[in-house]
Scaffold this active site. Sequence first.
Site: not given
Length: 473
Positions: A192, A196, A214, A248
Site C-alpha cells: 500500500g 498506512v 511493499e 506502484c
Amino acid sequence: MTTLVSTIPQIRDALRATFRSGLTRPIAWRQHQLYQIARMAQNERELICDALKKDLGKPKTEVLMNEIGSTIDIAVKSAQRLPEWAKTEHPEVADWQKPWKPTIYKAPRGTVLIISPWNYPMILTFQPLIGAIAAGCTAVLKPSELVPTFSQLLEELVPKYLDPNVCRVVNGAVPETSKLLELQWDHIFYTGNGRVARIVASAAAKHLTPLSLELGGKSPVIIDSAYDIDLAAKRILWGKCNNAGQICVAPDYILIQRDKQDELVKAFQKHYNAFFPDGALDSSLFGSIVSDLHHKRLTSLLSRTKGEIVLQGRADAARRRLEPTIVKDVTDGDSLLEEEIFGPILPIVPVDSLDQAIDFVNARSHPLVLYAFSDNESMKQRLVSETQSGGIVFNDTFQYLAVSELPFAGVGESGYGYQFMKYTYDTFTQLRSSIDMPKDVEQHLAIRYPPHSEEAVKALTAAVYTPIPSSSL
C-alpha cells in the site's frame, strides 16, 4: 460482508492452533493448496473479471494477463519448485566441524497477516499468500474495502478451494484492520502507501513482529537523448496506461534533455492516437479511477500544475474516468511532483545534463524502480552506481514484473522485504540453524573448559592473530 470485529481474535487463534497441529508441514499438502489457488484463478476467472470490472473498470484482457494469469503461473511454478526450496541445507564447514553436523532447517514462521491493496487486488493478495503457504504458514487475508465486489468474492471463493483451517478472509475497513493490527502475528505483509505503512509498522513494533512493506513512490524515467525517442515514448505510454497508471511501478515522471522534449511529446501524441483512436474515455481497454476521492485528487493536481498540458486527457467525474494526460516543462516544486501520482498523468521535466537528472532523482526519496532508456553502457553503469532504487530497468517499463525469478523490493520510503517466487517463500521462512555434537569429540572440546592452561589460551585466541593480507589499493 464485513467481518465481525469480535470474531477476529478467534479467527487468528484458530489459525494458530492449525499451525501448531502440524497440518501445514508436509510438502505434498502445501503443493496441493498451491495448485488449488491456480485452479481457483482458472475456474473462476469470469467471476473475477466481472468483479474487477465492476470495482475498477478493469479491461478483461488486463485482468486475465496481469492478475489471473500471473497468479496461476506463480502458484504452479512455486508448487513445482517447492521441494528444492524446502530442502534442508548442510553448509560447507571446516573438516574439524563436520562431525557436528551443521544444518539449516527451513521452518515456517507461523500465522501471518497479509494486507493487500485495491489496485491489483488479485495478484497482490495471492502472490504473498502463495509464498506463505509454500513456507507452511497459516494466513489471514485482508483485502481492500475499496474493491468491495472482489473482496466479497474472495471471501466466498477461498474456503471453496483452500483449507479453511489454514486461510481465512477478513473483510472490512479501519475498525477491522485496527483489530487485526492489535493482535500478535508471526509476520505481516503489507502492500500500500507510506502513510498506512507507518501505522502498520508502529502496531507491529509493539509485538516485535517482522514486516514486509511493499510501497511505491515516484518512479522516474531518464531518457538518453541518443536513444530512439519514438520507441521510448511507446514503451513508457504503455507502462503508464496499465490500470490507468494506478500501480506502484508506473512511470511517474520523465527526465529528458531539454532539446529533446518536444520530440518526445510528438511521439507520445502519435502513440496515444494509435493505442486509442477514439480516445481512452470510453475505451474498454482503459480502466477507471478507483474512487471519487482519487479522481478529485488527480484533477486537482492538474488544475494546479504550472507546466503546459500538451496531451489533454478528458475527464468524466461521474464515471471516474480520466484519459492519459501529458504535461511538459514541469519544474521542481510543481504540484505534479508533490506526491506519487498514481494515475494517468505523466509530467516531463526537462534537464540540461545527465548529472542534473541524477541529482534530481537523488534529491528525492528512493523510488521503487528507476527506469532508463539508453544504449550507452557507461550511462547505465553510472545510474547503477550513483542512484538508489528498489529496482532499475533499462529500455522498458512495467514488463519486468513478468520475470518472477527476480527479487522485487523497495528501499527506504518505497518499502522493504523481498518477494516473488522463492523470495516470497524465503520471506515467510525462518532459517533454523542447528548442530548435533557427538559424544566422541569430547576430547577435542576439553580445551574450552576452565581453568585454561597457557597452551589452551593460545589455541583459543589464535584467530586474533590471523595474518591479514595487504590491500591492493
